[in-house]
Structure formats: structure tokens, C-alpha cells
Write a protein that holds these residues in place. Structure first.
Motif, PDB file in Angstrom:
ATOM      1  N   THR A  44       0.829  -1.205   0.000  1.00 34.97           N
ATOM      2  CA  THR A  44       0.000   0.000   0.000  1.00 34.97           C
ATOM      3  C   THR A  44       0.861   1.251   0.000  1.00 34.97           C
ATOM      4  O   THR A  44       0.578   2.215  -0.723  1.00 34.97           O
ATOM      5  CB  THR A  44      -0.935   0.010   1.223  1.00 34.97           C
ATOM      6  OG1 THR A  44      -1.685  -1.196   1.234  1.00 34.97           O
ATOM      7  CG2 THR A  44      -1.886   1.192   1.183  1.00 34.97           C
TER       8      THR A  44
ATOM      9  N   SER B 132       0.742   3.890  -2.919  1.00 34.97           N
ATOM     10  CA  SER B 132       0.351   5.260  -2.587  1.00 34.97           C
ATOM     11  C   SER B 132       1.442   6.256  -2.962  1.00 34.97           C
ATOM     12  O   SER B 132       1.148   7.366  -3.396  1.00 34.97           O
ATOM     13  CB  SER B 132       0.041   5.373  -1.091  1.00 34.97           C
ATOM     14  OG  SER B 132      -1.102   4.636  -0.768  1.00 34.97           O
TER      15      SER B 132
ATOM     16  N   CYS C  98      -3.384  10.515  -1.386  1.00 39.88           N
ATOM     17  CA  CYS C  98      -2.364   9.470  -1.576  1.00 39.88           C
ATOM     18  C   CYS C  98      -1.205   9.635  -0.599  1.00 39.88           C
ATOM     19  O   CYS C  98      -0.678   8.640  -0.080  1.00 39.88           O
ATOM     20  CB  CYS C  98      -1.862   9.475  -3.017  1.00 39.88           C
ATOM     21  SG  CYS C  98      -3.123   8.951  -4.195  1.00 39.88           S
TER      22      CYS C  98
ATOM     23  N   GLY D 159      -2.374   8.269   2.639  1.00 37.79           N
ATOM     24  CA  GLY D 159      -2.321   6.806   2.607  1.00 37.79           C
ATOM     25  C   GLY D 159      -0.905   6.292   2.761  1.00 37.79           C
ATOM     26  O   GLY D 159      -0.662   5.286   3.449  1.00 37.79           O
TER      27      GLY D 159
ATOM     28  N   SER E  88      -5.770   1.521  -2.680  1.00 29.18           N
ATOM     29  CA  SER E  88      -4.599   2.139  -3.288  1.00 29.18           C
ATOM     30  C   SER E  88      -4.270   1.509  -4.639  1.00 29.18           C
ATOM     31  O   SER E  88      -3.937   2.203  -5.608  1.00 29.18           O
ATOM     32  CB  SER E  88      -3.404   2.028  -2.346  1.00 29.18           C
ATOM     33  OG  SER E  88      -2.283   2.653  -2.907  1.00 29.18           O
TER      34      SER E  88
END
Length: 104
Positions: free
Chosen positions: A14, A18, A48, A51, A86
Motif C-alpha cells: 500500500t 500510494s 495518496c 495513505g 490504493s
């Protein structure tokens, strides 16, 4: 212990996804001078980056065993949801890049 390794792996994926997504949106330039496209790209870049930061924090926490949540069972579904969301944004970016390449 195996769940902790899986969660750490999901958060690493992730975070990488991201990071790629944030880089894309930070350098996004539309051929059209529409303000709404630039604002949308800026908002997506911030999302993003959030994240990325969250995944790095929770991934590191899972890797070191310092689970910030009292319920261990919630880690896997949360990590999987963050990872899938993501990767979906990454898929949209890839689709856009491929469409742009084949069109022009």
C-alpha cells in the motif's frame, strides 16, 4: 505471528502504491487549463500522501509488533482494504497512461 507478517506486507504494498499515486498526481498536468482538474489532482495527491504516511506508520508498527489497536483481529481487513483501494487508484492511473499512449 503469520498475520502480522501478512499485514506488514500489505501495508508495504500500500505504501509503495500510494507513493507512486502521489507522485503521479503531484506532477499531473492536464492539456486543458481547467481549474477543477488541477484542484482534483491536488486533492488526490494529498489523499495518496495520507495513505502513504498511514501505511508506513501502521506497517512499521505491525513489523515491530507494537500494535496500536487493542484488537489484533481487525488488522488484516483494514490492511487489505487500504491495499485494495490504493491499488485501484494505481490501476486507474495505469489505464489512463495506456489510453493516452494508444490514442496519441
Amino acid at each position: 505471528m503469520q498475520d502480522t507478517a501478512l499485514v506488514a506486507l500489505l501495508y508495504a504494498i500500500t505504501a509503495a502504491s500510494s507513493g507512486v499515486n502521489a507522485a503521479y498526481f503531484l506532477r499531473y498536468r492536464s492539456g486543458r487549463p481547467e481549474l477543477r482538474r488541477r484542484v482534483g489532482a491536488a486533492v488526490m495527491a494529498v489523499v495518496c500522501l495520507a495513505g502513504l504516511a498511514q501505511s508506513l506508520f501502521y506497517g512499521w508498527s505491525a513489523r515491530t509488533g507494537a500494535v496500536p489497536w487493542p484488537a489484533d483481529g481487525i488488522w488484516l481487513p483494514v490492511a487489505a482494504l487500504a491495499c485494495v483501494s490504493s491499488l485501484l487508484v494505481s490501476a486507474l492511473i495505469a489505464r489512463h497512461a495506456l489510453f493516452r499512449r494508444t490514442r496519441g
